[in-house]
Every structure is written in structure tokens, then in C-alpha cells.
Design a protein around this motif. Structure first.
Motif, PDB file in Angstrom:
ATOM      1  N   ASP A  49      77.497 -24.673   4.717  1.00 47.85           N
ATOM      2  CA  ASP A  49      78.161 -23.450   4.299  1.00 47.85           C
ATOM      3  C   ASP A  49      77.640 -22.311   5.178  1.00 47.85           C
ATOM      4  OD1 ASP A  49      79.515 -21.517   2.867  1.00 47.85           O
ATOM      5  OD2 ASP A  49      78.065 -21.481   1.212  1.00 47.85           O
ATOM      6  N   PRO A  50      78.520 -21.511   5.779  1.00 45.63           N
ATOM      7  CA  PRO A  50      78.046 -20.413   6.644  1.00 45.63           C
ATOM      8  C   PRO A  50      77.121 -19.451   5.902  1.00 45.63           C
ATOM      9  CG  PRO A  50      80.453 -20.537   6.666  1.00 45.63           C
ATOM     10  CD  PRO A  50      79.958 -21.582   5.724  1.00 45.63           C
ATOM     11  N   ARG A  51      77.359 -19.277   4.620  1.00 48.40           N
ATOM     12  CA  ARG A  51      76.497 -18.397   3.832  1.00 48.40           C
ATOM     13  C   ARG A  51      75.089 -18.976   3.743  1.00 48.40           C
ATOM     14  NH1 ARG A  51      75.338 -17.991  -1.852  1.00 48.40           N
ATOM     15  NH2 ARG A  51      74.728 -15.882  -2.365  1.00 48.40           N
ATOM     16  N   GLN A  52      74.995 -20.292   3.530  1.00 47.32           N
ATOM     17  CA  GLN A  52      73.682 -20.941   3.452  1.00 47.32           C
ATOM     18  C   GLN A  52      72.944 -20.806   4.780  1.00 47.32           C
ATOM     19  OE1 GLN A  52      72.061 -22.134   0.997  1.00 47.32           O
ATOM     20  NE2 GLN A  52      73.615 -22.318  -0.593  1.00 47.32           N
ATOM     21  N   ASP A  53      73.659 -20.987   5.898  1.00 47.08           N
ATOM     22  CA  ASP A  53      73.027 -20.841   7.213  1.00 47.08           C
ATOM     23  C   ASP A  53      72.501 -19.430   7.408  1.00 47.08           C
ATOM     24  OD1 ASP A  53      73.520 -23.460   7.916  1.00 47.08           O
ATOM     25  OD2 ASP A  53      75.395 -22.983   8.966  1.00 47.08           O
ATOM     26  N   ARG A  54      73.315 -18.436   7.021  1.00 48.98           N
ATOM     27  CA  ARG A  54      72.920 -17.040   7.172  1.00 48.98           C
ATOM     28  C   ARG A  54      71.695 -16.739   6.320  1.00 48.98           C
ATOM     29  NH1 ARG A  54      74.744 -13.147   3.995  1.00 48.98           N
ATOM     30  NH2 ARG A  54      76.550 -14.383   3.420  1.00 48.98           N
ATOM     31  N   LEU A  55      71.690 -17.223   5.084  1.00 53.23           N
ATOM     32  CA  LEU A  55      70.545 -16.989   4.208  1.00 53.23           C
ATOM     33  C   LEU A  55      69.290 -17.683   4.728  1.00 53.23           C
ATOM     34  CD1 LEU A  55      72.231 -17.315   0.701  1.00 53.23           C
ATOM     35  CD2 LEU A  55      71.366 -15.243   1.784  1.00 53.23           C
ATOM     36  N   LYS A  56      69.468 -18.894   5.250  1.00 47.99           N
ATOM     37  CA  LYS A  56      68.323 -19.632   5.786  1.00 47.99           C
ATOM     38  C   LYS A  56      67.702 -18.876   6.963  1.00 47.99           C
ATOM     39  CE  LYS A  56      69.236 -23.897   6.675  1.00 47.99           C
ATOM     40  NZ  LYS A  56      69.523 -25.197   7.280  1.00 47.99           N
ATOM     41  N   GLU A 116      63.426 -15.322   9.204  1.00 45.85           N
ATOM     42  CA  GLU A 116      63.028 -14.090   9.883  1.00 45.85           C
ATOM     43  C   GLU A 116      62.124 -13.237   8.995  1.00 45.85           C
ATOM     44  OE1 GLU A 116      63.470 -13.211  13.051  1.00 45.85           O
ATOM     45  OE2 GLU A 116      64.336 -15.208  13.290  1.00 45.85           O
ATOM     46  N   ASN A 117      62.434 -13.188   7.713  1.00 45.29           N
ATOM     47  CA  ASN A 117      61.616 -12.430   6.771  1.00 45.29           C
ATOM     48  C   ASN A 117      60.202 -13.011   6.702  1.00 45.29           C
ATOM     49  OD1 ASN A 117      60.824 -10.677   4.783  1.00 45.29           O
ATOM     50  ND2 ASN A 117      61.912 -11.698   3.139  1.00 45.29           N
ATOM     51  N   LEU A 118      60.110 -14.328   6.680  1.00 45.56           N
ATOM     52  CA  LEU A 118      58.800 -14.977   6.636  1.00 45.56           C
ATOM     53  C   LEU A 118      57.998 -14.663   7.896  1.00 45.56           C
ATOM     54  CD1 LEU A 118      56.812 -16.928   5.286  1.00 45.56           C
ATOM     55  CD2 LEU A 118      58.015 -18.786   6.439  1.00 45.56           C
ATOM     56  N   LYS A 119      58.650 -14.723   9.055  1.00 43.34           N
ATOM     57  CA  LYS A 119      57.966 -14.400  10.307  1.00 43.34           C
ATOM     58  C   LYS A 119      57.459 -12.962  10.298  1.00 43.34           C
ATOM     59  CE  LYS A 119      60.577 -17.529  13.264  1.00 43.34           C
ATOM     60  NZ  LYS A 119      61.547 -17.600  14.366  1.00 43.34           N
ATOM     61  N   ARG A 120      58.295 -12.041   9.814  1.00 40.55           N
ATOM     62  CA  ARG A 120      57.913 -10.634   9.766  1.00 40.55           C
ATOM     63  C   ARG A 120      56.726 -10.425   8.828  1.00 40.55           C
ATOM     64  NH1 ARG A 120      62.609  -8.801   8.892  1.00 40.55           N
ATOM     65  NH2 ARG A 120      62.514  -8.794   6.642  1.00 40.55           N
ATOM     66  N   SER A 137      53.540 -11.747  10.408  1.00 42.33           N
ATOM     67  CA  SER A 137      53.084 -10.847  11.456  1.00 42.33           C
ATOM     68  C   SER A 137      52.401  -9.622  10.857  1.00 42.33           C
ATOM     69  CB  SER A 137      54.275 -10.429  12.315  1.00 42.33           C
ATOM     70  OG  SER A 137      53.883  -9.504  13.279  1.00 42.33           O
ATOM     71  N   GLN A 138      52.993  -9.072   9.803  1.00 40.86           N
ATOM     72  CA  GLN A 138      52.387  -7.909   9.138  1.00 40.86           C
ATOM     73  C   GLN A 138      51.040  -8.276   8.534  1.00 40.86           C
ATOM     74  OE1 GLN A 138      55.398  -6.827   6.340  1.00 40.86           O
ATOM     75  NE2 GLN A 138      56.519  -5.545   7.793  1.00 40.86           N
ATOM     76  N   ALA A 139      50.925  -9.454   7.935  1.00 38.29           N
ATOM     77  CA  ALA A 139      49.663  -9.882   7.332  1.00 38.29           C
ATOM     78  C   ALA A 139      48.595 -10.053   8.407  1.00 38.29           C
ATOM     79  CB  ALA A 139      49.862 -11.191   6.568  1.00 38.29           C
ATOM     80  N   ARG A 140      48.987 -10.613   9.567  1.00 37.55           N
ATOM     81  CA  ARG A 140      48.032 -10.757  10.660  1.00 37.55           C
ATOM     82  C   ARG A 140      47.561  -9.385  11.143  1.00 37.55           C
ATOM     83  NH1 ARG A 140      51.839 -13.787  13.492  1.00 37.55           N
ATOM     84  NH2 ARG A 140      52.070 -15.745  12.399  1.00 37.55           N
TER      85      ARG A 140
END
Length: 57
Positions: free
Chosen positions: A16-23, A28-32, A35-38
Motif C-alpha cells: 500500500d503506498p500509504r504503508q510505504d510512506r509511513l514506513k 527518518e524520524n528514528l534516524k533524526r 542523531s539528536q540523542a547522540r
């Protein structure tokens, strides 16, 4: 006997394109956040190191 399709040849259902977008957004949120925690961790270490041996106890 071999009426069962091979498990390796199983077709992947279209995502589902929505699932891909959310994934992607979650990744990206996890990476951000990582990075902030580091960044916060290194700032905390720098603050501790600057206060060591400055005579303020």
C-alpha cells in the motif's frame, strides 16, 4: 506430490503506498531522534569534561 508452489517463488503482494510512506517517515524520524540523542550525549560529556579540574567544588 509437488502440487505445492515453492516457498521461494511466492509472489510478494503489492504494498500500500500509504504503508510505504509511513514506513519511510518512521525510519527518518528514528534516524533524526538517534542523531539528536547522540548530539545531546556528546554535549553532556563536553560539559562534564570542562568542569573537571576547574577548582569549583
Amino acid at each position: 506430490m509437488n502440487d505445492e508452489p515453492d516457498k521461494r517463488e511466492r509472489k510478494i503482494p503489492p504494498q500500500d503506498p500509504r504503508q510505504d510512506r509511513l514506513k519511510r517517515a518512521l525510519r527518518e524520524n528514528l534516524k533524526r531522534r538517534k542523531s539528536q540523542a547522540r548530539g545531546r550525549a556528546t554535549v553532556g560529556i563536553d560539559d562534564e569534561m570542562s568542569s573537571v579540574g576547574d577548582g569549583k567544588e
